[in-house]
Design a protein around this motif. Structure first.
Motif, mmCIF file in Angstrom:
data_model
loop_
_atom_site.group_PDB
_atom_site.id
_atom_site.type_symbol
_atom_site.label_atom_id
_atom_site.label_comp_id
_atom_site.label_asym_id
_atom_site.label_seq_id
_atom_site.Cartn_x
_atom_site.Cartn_y
_atom_site.Cartn_z
ATOM 1 N N LYS A 134 -8.304 -24.238 20.076
ATOM 2 C CA LYS A 134 -7.192 -23.302 20.265
ATOM 3 C C LYS A 134 -7.664 -21.934 20.711
ATOM 4 N N THR A 135 -8.764 -21.446 20.133
ATOM 5 C CA THR A 135 -9.186 -20.063 20.373
ATOM 6 C C THR A 135 -10.497 -19.920 21.131
ATOM 7 N N LYS A 137 -13.188 -19.852 19.849
ATOM 8 C CA LYS A 137 -14.041 -19.063 18.955
ATOM 9 C C LYS A 137 -14.884 -20.006 18.110
ATOM 10 N N ASP A 217 -10.260 -17.354 12.068
ATOM 11 C CA ASP A 217 -9.080 -16.568 12.427
ATOM 12 C C ASP A 217 -9.504 -15.170 12.863
ATOM 13 N N LYS A 218 -8.760 -14.609 13.828
ATOM 14 C CA LYS A 218 -9.039 -13.246 14.271
ATOM 15 C C LYS A 218 -8.084 -12.249 13.637
#
Length: 246
Positions: A134-135, A137, A217-218
């Protein structure tokens, strides 16, 4: 009634639309804001396509609302793990249970779990290192004993690099409802609840910064939502605190 067209959407129209949804449809603020965001997406797309229309959303405040965090308490998690599945049950029911538990132990999203490869796990089977779908990251998650057991149980040893067998999200969620009912858990359970469970349990003992790092999470706002314990969890935490200071 006029045929709807994109040029009718003005600020006044949006205010009237909000009143209609609230008064006549009985929608809550969360639902109203969601509909407005969808409408805003349509207007932005129309402008990209070249429609010469004014952008009516500049002066309109659309709240995202407080994110919901459905998670299993420690007691509910134990109830879920204790659900017995007979040998005649569909294989995917057993797999759905173990996959959900794996999510509770690692915090990985469904898409990241089903795309997990052997290259994402170190040789000692102690750590997952993966770019989140999704990210994009990178997330690094230590493997619990239970997570290792599930990998050893379901991990494919063929030429495929993907660890787990295919698992459609919708089918898994369907079986999770069955498992939650058997566990006597009165909550709407989807696979994403496993991620919330992982983070909420971590938030009881780790700092928000560590929780954010482990789940990738960011947004600290979302991490703070995970600090969402029930009365039983609060009591357990206080008993441990009292034992440590006495």
């Amino acid at each position: 009634k006029r045929e709807p067209s994109i040029d009718l959407i003005s600020f006044d129209f949006l205010e009237s639309y909000k009143a209609y949804l609230k008064i006549h449809r009985g929608n809550k603020d969360v639902s109203i804001n969601k509909r407005l965001r969808h409408l805003r997406t349509v207007v932005r797309y129309a402008i990209k396509l070249g429609y010469k229309i004014p952008y009516p959303f500049d002066s309109l405040k659309i709240s995202h609302g407080e994110p919901k965090c459905v998670y299993l308490t420690k007691q509910e998690y134990e109830q879920f793990k204790a659900v017995e599945i007979d040998t005649n049950s569909p294989l995917h029911l057993k797999f759905a249970k173990d996959l959900f538990i794996f999510g509770c132990e690692t915090g990985l999203r469904h898409g990241d779990i089903v795309s997990l490869t052997w290259d994402n796990i170190d040789e000692a089977m102690t750590m997952i290192t993966k770019l989140q779908n999704k990210t994009s990251k990178e997330v690094n998650v230590p493997l619990s004993n239970k997570a290792r057991e599930i990998i050893e149980k379901w991990g494919r040893k063929d030429e495929s690099k993907i660890i787990f067998p295919p698992s459609p999200d919708q089918l898994t969620n369907r079986y999770l409802k069955v498992l939650a009912k058997r566990a006597k858990i009165d909550k709407h359970i989807t696979f994403h609840v496993s991620r919330h469970t992982f983070a909420s349990h971590l938030a009881m003992t780790l700092s928000p910064a560590y929780v954010m790092k482990l789940i990738g999470d960011k947004d600290m706002r979302m991490v703070n939502v995970y600090v969402n314990v029930d009365k039983t969890d609060l009591m357990d935490a206080m008993v441990k605190h009292w034992n440590n200071v006495s």
